[in-house]
Design a protein around this motif. Structure first.
Motif, PDB file in Angstrom:
ATOM      1  N   GLY A 135       0.522  -1.297  -0.224  1.00 34.08           N
ATOM      2  CA  GLY A 135       0.503  -0.239   0.189  1.00 34.08           C
ATOM      3  C   GLY A 135       0.818   1.181   0.136  1.00 34.08           C
ATOM      4  O   GLY A 135       0.842   2.250  -0.799  1.00 34.08           O
ATOM      5  N   MET A 136       1.660   0.914   0.527  1.00 36.71           N
ATOM      6  CA  MET A 136       3.143   2.593   0.624  1.00 36.71           C
ATOM      7  C   MET A 136       3.423   2.815  -0.330  1.00 36.71           C
ATOM      8  O   MET A 136       4.157   3.369  -0.841  1.00 36.71           O
ATOM      9  CB  MET A 136       4.036   2.197   1.947  1.00 36.71           C
ATOM     10  CG  MET A 136       3.088   2.653   3.429  1.00 36.71           C
ATOM     11  SD  MET A 136       2.390   4.192   3.655  1.00 36.71           S
ATOM     12  CE  MET A 136       3.462   5.362   2.962  1.00 36.71           C
ATOM     13  N   ALA A 137       3.989   1.462  -1.962  1.00 34.85           N
ATOM     14  CA  ALA A 137       4.747   1.195  -2.407  1.00 34.85           C
ATOM     15  C   ALA A 137       3.391   2.573  -3.893  1.00 34.85           C
ATOM     16  O   ALA A 137       3.697   3.219  -4.218  1.00 34.85           O
ATOM     17  CB  ALA A 137       4.929   0.608  -3.387  1.00 34.85           C
ATOM     18  N   GLY A 159       4.535   9.675   7.402  1.00 33.84           N
ATOM     19  CA  GLY A 159       6.005   9.345   7.810  1.00 33.84           C
ATOM     20  C   GLY A 159       6.107  10.725   6.070  1.00 33.84           C
ATOM     21  O   GLY A 159       7.179  10.950   6.314  1.00 33.84           O
ATOM     22  N   LEU A 160       5.376   9.436   5.381  1.00 40.19           N
ATOM     23  CA  LEU A 160       5.981   9.440   3.949  1.00 40.19           C
ATOM     24  C   LEU A 160       6.257  11.353   3.686  1.00 40.19           C
ATOM     25  O   LEU A 160       7.272  11.853   2.955  1.00 40.19           O
ATOM     26  CB  LEU A 160       5.485   9.258   2.814  1.00 40.19           C
ATOM     27  CG  LEU A 160       5.355   9.292   1.471  1.00 40.19           C
ATOM     28  CD1 LEU A 160       6.806   8.449   1.250  1.00 40.19           C
ATOM     29  CD2 LEU A 160       4.446   8.749   0.727  1.00 40.19           C
ATOM     30  N   ILE A 184      -6.535   4.285  -4.175  1.00 38.64           N
ATOM     31  CA  ILE A 184      -5.691   3.590  -3.759  1.00 38.64           C
ATOM     32  C   ILE A 184      -6.042   2.737  -2.786  1.00 38.64           C
ATOM     33  O   ILE A 184      -6.863   2.829  -1.720  1.00 38.64           O
ATOM     34  CB  ILE A 184      -4.441   4.714  -2.832  1.00 38.64           C
ATOM     35  CG1 ILE A 184      -3.899   5.505  -4.114  1.00 38.64           C
ATOM     36  CG2 ILE A 184      -3.650   4.057  -1.979  1.00 38.64           C
ATOM     37  CD1 ILE A 184      -2.680   6.718  -3.249  1.00 38.64           C
ATOM     38  N   HIS A 185      -5.143   1.491  -2.331  1.00 32.79           N
ATOM     39  CA  HIS A 185      -5.369   0.940  -2.124  1.00 32.79           C
ATOM     40  C   HIS A 185      -4.409   0.242  -0.616  1.00 32.79           C
ATOM     41  O   HIS A 185      -3.474  -0.595  -1.889  1.00 32.79           O
ATOM     42  CB  HIS A 185      -6.504  -0.626  -2.166  1.00 32.79           C
ATOM     43  CG  HIS A 185      -7.419  -0.360  -2.814  1.00 32.79           C
ATOM     44  ND1 HIS A 185      -8.808  -0.283  -1.334  1.00 32.79           N
ATOM     45  CD2 HIS A 185      -8.748   0.058  -3.961  1.00 32.79           C
ATOM     46  CE1 HIS A 185      -9.692  -0.372  -2.030  1.00 32.79           C
ATOM     47  NE2 HIS A 185     -10.112   0.198  -3.353  1.00 32.79           N
ATOM     48  N   SER A 186      -3.707  -0.342   0.148  1.00 34.64           N
ATOM     49  CA  SER A 186      -3.353  -1.013   0.787  1.00 34.64           C
ATOM     50  C   SER A 186      -4.345  -2.137   0.380  1.00 34.64           C
ATOM     51  O   SER A 186      -5.762  -2.419   1.489  1.00 34.64           O
ATOM     52  CB  SER A 186      -3.523  -1.123   2.107  1.00 34.64           C
ATOM     53  OG  SER A 186      -3.110  -2.458   3.181  1.00 34.64           O
ATOM     54  N   ALA A 187      -4.153  -2.969  -0.611  1.00 37.05           N
ATOM     55  CA  ALA A 187      -4.440  -4.157  -1.019  1.00 37.05           C
ATOM     56  C   ALA A 187      -4.504  -5.704   0.179  1.00 37.05           C
ATOM     57  O   ALA A 187      -5.138  -6.816   0.164  1.00 37.05           O
ATOM     58  CB  ALA A 187      -4.480  -5.124  -2.433  1.00 37.05           C
ATOM     59  N   GLY A 226      -5.267 -12.167   5.625  1.00 36.58           N
ATOM     60  CA  GLY A 226      -3.479 -11.931   5.681  1.00 36.58           C
ATOM     61  C   GLY A 226      -2.441 -12.135   5.683  1.00 36.58           C
ATOM     62  O   GLY A 226      -1.267 -12.673   6.300  1.00 36.58           O
ATOM     63  N   ASP A 227      -2.333 -12.490   4.461  1.00 38.74           N
ATOM     64  CA  ASP A 227      -1.233 -13.674   3.779  1.00 38.74           C
ATOM     65  C   ASP A 227      -0.234 -13.039   2.397  1.00 38.74           C
ATOM     66  O   ASP A 227       0.440 -13.524   2.297  1.00 38.74           O
ATOM     67  CB  ASP A 227      -1.646 -14.800   3.482  1.00 38.74           C
ATOM     68  CG  ASP A 227      -2.808 -14.843   2.492  1.00 38.74           C
ATOM     69  OD1 ASP A 227      -2.976 -13.825   1.663  1.00 38.74           O
ATOM     70  OD2 ASP A 227      -2.987 -15.993   2.181  1.00 38.74           O
ATOM     71  N   VAL A 228      -0.229 -11.026   2.538  1.00 40.56           N
ATOM     72  CA  VAL A 228      -0.325 -10.371   1.574  1.00 40.56           C
ATOM     73  C   VAL A 228       0.357  -9.325   1.786  1.00 40.56           C
ATOM     74  O   VAL A 228      -0.906  -8.982   1.940  1.00 40.56           O
ATOM     75  CB  VAL A 228      -1.205 -11.241  -0.002  1.00 40.56           C
ATOM     76  CG1 VAL A 228      -0.191  -9.387  -1.613  1.00 40.56           C
ATOM     77  CG2 VAL A 228      -1.082 -11.580  -1.054  1.00 40.56           C
ATOM     78  N   ILE A 229       1.400  -9.088   1.174  1.00 42.37           N
ATOM     79  CA  ILE A 229       0.824  -7.307   1.505  1.00 42.37           C
ATOM     80  C   ILE A 229       1.022  -6.959  -0.326  1.00 42.37           C
ATOM     81  O   ILE A 229       2.283  -6.895  -1.282  1.00 42.37           O
ATOM     82  CB  ILE A 229       2.853  -7.038   1.948  1.00 42.37           C
ATOM     83  CG1 ILE A 229       2.852  -7.557   3.283  1.00 42.37           C
ATOM     84  CG2 ILE A 229       2.926  -5.445   1.958  1.00 42.37           C
ATOM     85  CD1 ILE A 229       2.100  -6.326   4.582  1.00 42.37           C
ATOM     86  N   ALA A 230       0.124  -5.396  -0.323  1.00 41.35           N
ATOM     87  CA  ALA A 230       0.328  -5.180  -2.090  1.00 41.35           C
ATOM     88  C   ALA A 230      -0.842  -3.797  -1.605  1.00 41.35           C
ATOM     89  O   ALA A 230      -1.432  -3.364  -1.144  1.00 41.35           O
ATOM     90  CB  ALA A 230      -0.249  -6.171  -2.303  1.00 41.35           C
ATOM     91  N   GLY A 231      -0.608  -3.486  -2.632  1.00 41.45           N
ATOM     92  CA  GLY A 231      -1.398  -2.242  -3.494  1.00 41.45           C
ATOM     93  C   GLY A 231      -1.491  -2.104  -4.467  1.00 41.45           C
ATOM     94  O   GLY A 231      -1.574  -2.018  -5.571  1.00 41.45           O
ATOM     95  N   LEU A 232      -2.856  -1.248  -5.030  1.00 45.41           N
ATOM     96  CA  LEU A 232      -3.443  -1.342  -5.758  1.00 45.41           C
ATOM     97  C   LEU A 232      -3.788   0.579  -6.382  1.00 45.41           C
ATOM     98  O   LEU A 232      -4.326   1.507  -5.097  1.00 45.41           O
ATOM     99  CB  LEU A 232      -4.474  -1.782  -5.626  1.00 45.41           C
ATOM    100  CG  LEU A 232      -4.070  -3.308  -6.056  1.00 45.41           C
ATOM    101  CD1 LEU A 232      -6.053  -3.413  -5.744  1.00 45.41           C
ATOM    102  CD2 LEU A 232      -4.325  -3.935  -7.295  1.00 45.41           C
TER     103      LEU A 232
END
Ligand code: LCS
Length: 392
Positions: free
Chosen positions: A85-87, A115-116, A202-205, A213-219
């Motif tokens: 999500g942060m990316a 923070g960003l 934006i999503h923190s997917a 609860g098994d992926v870190i991702a963004g859209l």
């Protein structure tokens, strides 16, 4: 495929089995690169005069299905997938700003987004400030000549305050400023900011889109032209792209989004009803509360209240921590939107990077707790909360 209802689109949008040997499920193209038939084809693909895949940082068929699906669900023209999500947040903000720009933000934001913004200010002289966004007049007076985007979370993490998307979009449109909405807390099943006049979602997917609860991702979803610009610059050159396997897992998770969201929302409502009257609970923040100050905004722009609620306790930071330590079924963890119910302490966890003075202004005191209500039987969750409250 003709546009179908949401519950159908989560399962089918962006995918055509006939183009993949009839495979019912989108295949996992777990490859870093793609071979060219000959050198000339490679030249044409790099020059962009022939369609086709080149290298997975520049595009991948499994990831593409997810990008098309999220665009369909948000009602946007195109989507782009990121490694977190942060990316996604950083790519969008970098694409919309330059040195000397200003970003107008909702009154609270996820700690790392905060923070960003600090980092962008220190390194690139990109300024920001936080706005109540509660009237057209406030917004008009806060928009500066160098404001290059408006950045909103609604509901705001973790205070559950809401921002009126139509109000902000109307003012922004007049001034020609793009409105970016982090839709992580709602998912497109509950809220579609683009249909309220906003420009980019934006999503923190990692959260509801994945659901397990098994992926870190963004859209990111937006106009074709904007997505193309990001994909050819920040996405490609900073390289925070999504792995094909993560896209494959997300394509699996997203199919049950409507079913899960209904259950998350129902469970959260039950727990809200239990906590609201409890003598040990000081305040409770849930958009489905008819006494929530933004209840009318919830009714206007959200299908339902969602699966998150925050509450504070009478006492101190230690009371809150002691309470968390008594929980048996509910897990102490950051993140949200999973099948498991999670509780976290924003002041020392997700928002620990926000200086105390700023944190208090956002409405995050030392006894505030955020509950991401999972899919367990709500009675078991209620009993767990009850026994822990009894011990403080
Ligand atoms: N936007 C929102 C609203 C978030 O809540 C988060 C993460 C992000 C963006 C960043 O997404 P990520 O890079 O982690 O995929 N929120 C978290 C939270 O509340 N607890 O742990 C992470």
């Amino acid at each position: 495929m003709k546009k179908a209802r949401f519950e159908t689109e989560v399962i089918h949008a962006g995918y055509c089995p006939e183009q993949h040997q009839g495979s019912l499920v989108p295949p996992l193209y777990q490859t870093s690169t793609f071979t060219f038939a000959d050198a000339e084809q490679g030249e044409k693909r790099f020059a962009g005069v022939e369609e086709g895949y080149v290298y997975s940082r520049l595009g991948n068929p499994t990831v593409k299905v997810l990008e098309e699906r999220i665009a369909a669900l948000e009602g946007g023209e195109a989507g782009l997938a990121f490694s977190s999500g942060m990316a996604a947040v950083s790519a969008v903000l970098l694409a919309l700003t330059k040195s000397g720009s200003h970003i107008l933000c909702s009154k609270g934001l996820y700690g790392c987004t905060f923070g960003l913004l600090q980092l962008m200010k220190e390194k690139f002289d990109i300024d920001h400030h936080f706005s109540e966004m509660d009237s057209a007049g406030t917004l008009e007076s806060e928009i500066r000549p160098n404001t290059s985007c408006i950045y909103i979370e609604t509901p705001i993490n973790p205070t559950m305050k809401l921002v009126d998307l139509e109000l902000v979009a109307a003012v922004a449109k007049e001034k020609g400023i793009p409105v970016v909405v982090d839709n992580t807390f709602s998912s497109p099943y509950i809220q579609t900011p683009l249909t309220h006049g906003c420009d980019i979602v934006i999503h923190s997917a990692t959260k509801y889109i994945c659901g397990h609860g098994d992926v870190i991702a963004g859209l990111v979803v937006g106009k074709q032209e904007f997505i193309k610009q990001v994909s050819k610059t920040v996405h490609k050159d900073f390289g925070g792209i999504m792995s094909p396997f993560d896209a494959w897992l997300l394509l699996r998770g997203i199919k049950t989004l409507p079913v899960r969201m209904d259950r998350h929302s129902e469970n959260a409502l039950k727990l809200f009803e239990f906590l609201k009257g409890h003598p040990k609970v000081k305040d409770i923040y849930f958009p489905g509360d008819p006494e929530h100050p933004d209840y009318s905004i919830m009714k206007k722009q959200m299908k339902q209240a969602g699966g998150l609620l925050s509450f504070s306790l009478h006492g101190t930071k230690e009371t809150a921590q002691h309470f968390m330590n008594q929980l048996e079924l509910i897990k102490i963890a950051v993140s949200l939107g999973d099948t498991e119910t999670l509780i976290q302490h924003p002041a020392t966890m997700t928002h620990a990077v926000v200086p105390e003075e700023e944190r208090l202004k956002m409405g995050i005191d030392n006894t505030l707790l955020r509950l991401s209500v999972g899919l367990e039987a709500w009675e078991d969750l209620k009993e767990d909360l009850e026994q822990a409250l009894d011990k403080i």
